[in-house]
Design a protein around this motif. Sequence first.
Motif, PDB file in Angstrom:
ATOM      1  N   GLU A 185       0.837  -1.202   0.000  1.00  0.00           N
ATOM      2  CA  GLU A 185       0.000   0.000   0.000  1.00  0.00           C
ATOM      3  C   GLU A 185       0.867   1.245   0.000  1.00  0.00           C
ATOM      4  O   GLU A 185       1.920   1.279   0.638  1.00  0.00           O
ATOM      5  N   SER A 186       0.451   2.265  -0.759  1.00  0.00           N
ATOM      6  CA  SER A 186       1.168   3.533  -0.833  1.00  0.00           C
ATOM      7  C   SER A 186       2.597   3.291  -1.320  1.00  0.00           C
ATOM      8  O   SER A 186       2.776   2.713  -2.388  1.00  0.00           O
ATOM      9  N   SER A 212      -3.297   1.961  -3.719  1.00  0.00           N
ATOM     10  CA  SER A 212      -2.956   3.392  -3.644  1.00  0.00           C
ATOM     11  C   SER A 212      -1.458   3.637  -3.801  1.00  0.00           C
ATOM     12  O   SER A 212      -0.867   4.438  -3.079  1.00  0.00           O
ATOM     13  N   THR A 299      -7.676   2.355  -5.600  1.00  0.00           N
ATOM     14  CA  THR A 299      -7.418   3.566  -4.833  1.00  0.00           C
ATOM     15  C   THR A 299      -8.626   3.852  -3.949  1.00  0.00           C
ATOM     16  O   THR A 299      -9.668   3.206  -4.060  1.00  0.00           O
ATOM     17  N   ASN A 300      -8.465   4.846  -3.079  1.00  0.00           N
ATOM     18  CA  ASN A 300      -9.548   5.306  -2.212  1.00  0.00           C
ATOM     19  C   ASN A 300     -10.140   6.600  -2.767  1.00  0.00           C
ATOM     20  O   ASN A 300      -9.409   7.430  -3.326  1.00  0.00           O
ATOM     21  N   GLU A 303      -8.418  10.091  -1.143  1.00  0.00           N
ATOM     22  CA  GLU A 303      -7.045   9.905  -0.652  1.00  0.00           C
ATOM     23  C   GLU A 303      -6.506  11.194  -0.020  1.00  0.00           C
ATOM     24  O   GLU A 303      -5.854  11.181   1.025  1.00  0.00           O
ATOM     25  N   TYR A 304      -6.785  12.316  -0.632  1.00  0.00           N
ATOM     26  CA  TYR A 304      -6.185  13.593  -0.251  1.00  0.00           C
ATOM     27  C   TYR A 304      -6.541  14.032   1.160  1.00  0.00           C
ATOM     28  O   TYR A 304      -5.844  14.851   1.764  1.00  0.00           O
ATOM     29  N   TRP A 307      -3.704  13.637   3.445  1.00  0.00           N
ATOM     30  CA  TRP A 307      -2.540  14.472   3.124  1.00  0.00           C
ATOM     31  C   TRP A 307      -2.724  15.921   3.536  1.00  0.00           C
ATOM     32  O   TRP A 307      -1.778  16.572   3.989  1.00  0.00           O
ATOM     33  N   THR A 356      -5.599  13.637  -5.847  1.00  0.00           N
ATOM     34  CA  THR A 356      -5.825  12.200  -5.704  1.00  0.00           C
ATOM     35  C   THR A 356      -5.744  11.492  -7.042  1.00  0.00           C
ATOM     36  O   THR A 356      -5.046  10.477  -7.204  1.00  0.00           O
ATOM     37  N   LEU A 360      -2.645   9.128  -8.297  1.00  0.00           N
ATOM     38  CA  LEU A 360      -2.940   7.712  -8.070  1.00  0.00           C
ATOM     39  C   LEU A 360      -3.962   7.117  -9.031  1.00  0.00           C
ATOM     40  O   LEU A 360      -3.680   6.145  -9.716  1.00  0.00           O
ATOM     41  N   HIS A 393      -6.674   8.280   2.301  1.00  0.00           N
ATOM     42  CA  HIS A 393      -5.513   7.416   2.092  1.00  0.00           C
ATOM     43  C   HIS A 393      -5.294   6.540   3.319  1.00  0.00           C
ATOM     44  O   HIS A 393      -5.361   7.016   4.453  1.00  0.00           O
ATOM     45  N   ALA A 394      -5.082   5.256   3.111  1.00  0.00           N
ATOM     46  CA  ALA A 394      -4.808   4.259   4.156  1.00  0.00           C
ATOM     47  C   ALA A 394      -6.056   3.816   4.913  1.00  0.00           C
ATOM     48  O   ALA A 394      -5.962   2.927   5.763  1.00  0.00           O
TER      49      ALA A 394
END
Length: 471
Positions: A185-186, A212, A299-300, A303-304, A307, A356, A360, A393-394
């Motif tokens: 992941e990531s 992601s 991806t999610n 995601e952002y 961040w 995002t 990704l 994200h995650a």
Amino acid sequence: MSDTATATISTGTLRGTTSDGVRRFLGIPYAAPPFGENRFREPQPAASWIGVREATAFGPTAPQLPYAGAIGELLGTVRINGDDVLTANVWAPEKADGAPVVLWIHGGAFERGAAALPTYDGAAFARAGIVFVSINYRLGSEGFSVLDDAPRNLGLQDAAAALAWVSREIAAFGGSPAQVTLMGESAGGSLVAALLARDDSRPLVRRAIIQSGPLQAQSASKAGRVTAQLARRLGIATTRAAFAATTSDRLLEARRVQSAGASPMGGAPGFQLALDPDSLPRSPHEVLPEIETPLLIGTNTDEYRLWFPPEALDGITRTKLLIARLALRIPGRAERAYRAEWPEASTGEIFGQIATDFLLRAPATRVALARSAPTHVYEFAWRSPVRDLRAAHAMELGFVFQRAHDPDSVRMAGLEPPRALGLEMNGAWTRFIASGDPGWEPFGSDRLTRLFDARTETVAQRRMESLDLLP
């Protein structure tokens, strides 16, 4: 209550534990400690031992600092002191024999993370008949510096050494070396993609899962910006001798000062994979469409939102978005398409959604569309009630590992995450690892995507118009 378990590999005999039908062996060296004369060198073979080695505790973690600011309140850090950081951990069904295997590579922007994080416990996979392996690898300056006279992508080379170790040794734990799935992941997803891009590593992999993960390696000059800036800050040369003479703590402190206030779309440069004739000759985004390895990638939705804290989003004006869009060569019609897709979103949220997809989702989509090999695509869309993180994200990790009720996961997903979603995701991942079929149709011209939400369904990929306008 746990009983003991033993396994013998090429370097010696291990004593682990058994409980609830799962055998655990922790902190197994797959390479020598990367310090002293081995610092900033390729991973070296692990030494053998005499007698029985205790394998009941995780090995030391790679040098790193905890996450700072708002992210630090959400993402945990584990620090275990010591030099023997290149270790693997195995969770295996008690009676495994020729079982499918998954090798998990954690994320953390190439400078944080550890296999010892509670979320990454492999018991749910082992209970489903999978031999689960996780690893530590070198991070930050130790693993991804671009030096004038030292090997590059050392963290990637560690992961390649770990994959080779799995191929040699996994039969001792009941796993099949012909049935190894890579999963990350990531930054861990980036490393999975990079291992698939390498001609020496790819034959050891049956299937792969990328969650992601950025897919593009950079030129040595671009990936080396972080190293060059750190060297100037420290007043040293970008050579192996100079960096090896600088303590890990001093490198970390310089990096802390350098990265204060950085973000994925600007600020101080971060660690990245570098194109390199020896360790990564071609970028993964170029190689993935050409290879036959079955792939699960996704991806999610938001995601952002991990961040960028809310106050950062609030500070993004139309002018700042315009500057970012021009710098990244994103056309104005793309911004208009995003505003049409998200009519209630603020300018900061539009910026975040573009970030995002630019980083990704759009690269993953292009790779999926270009592949002829089996490719399954997902989008994780469940919205967390915590801090308006939504599907950040995650966020999916606690569900994939069926650990959504652990304290680390609760910090992001709250106290009442849907249990059925964890069963859905872990089941899909387990099926893919075992058979290559996660339970929905492969991605093709119809762009069918598994949408993981409170109600999971297979749909045509969402927001195609805006995605396809990104460079």
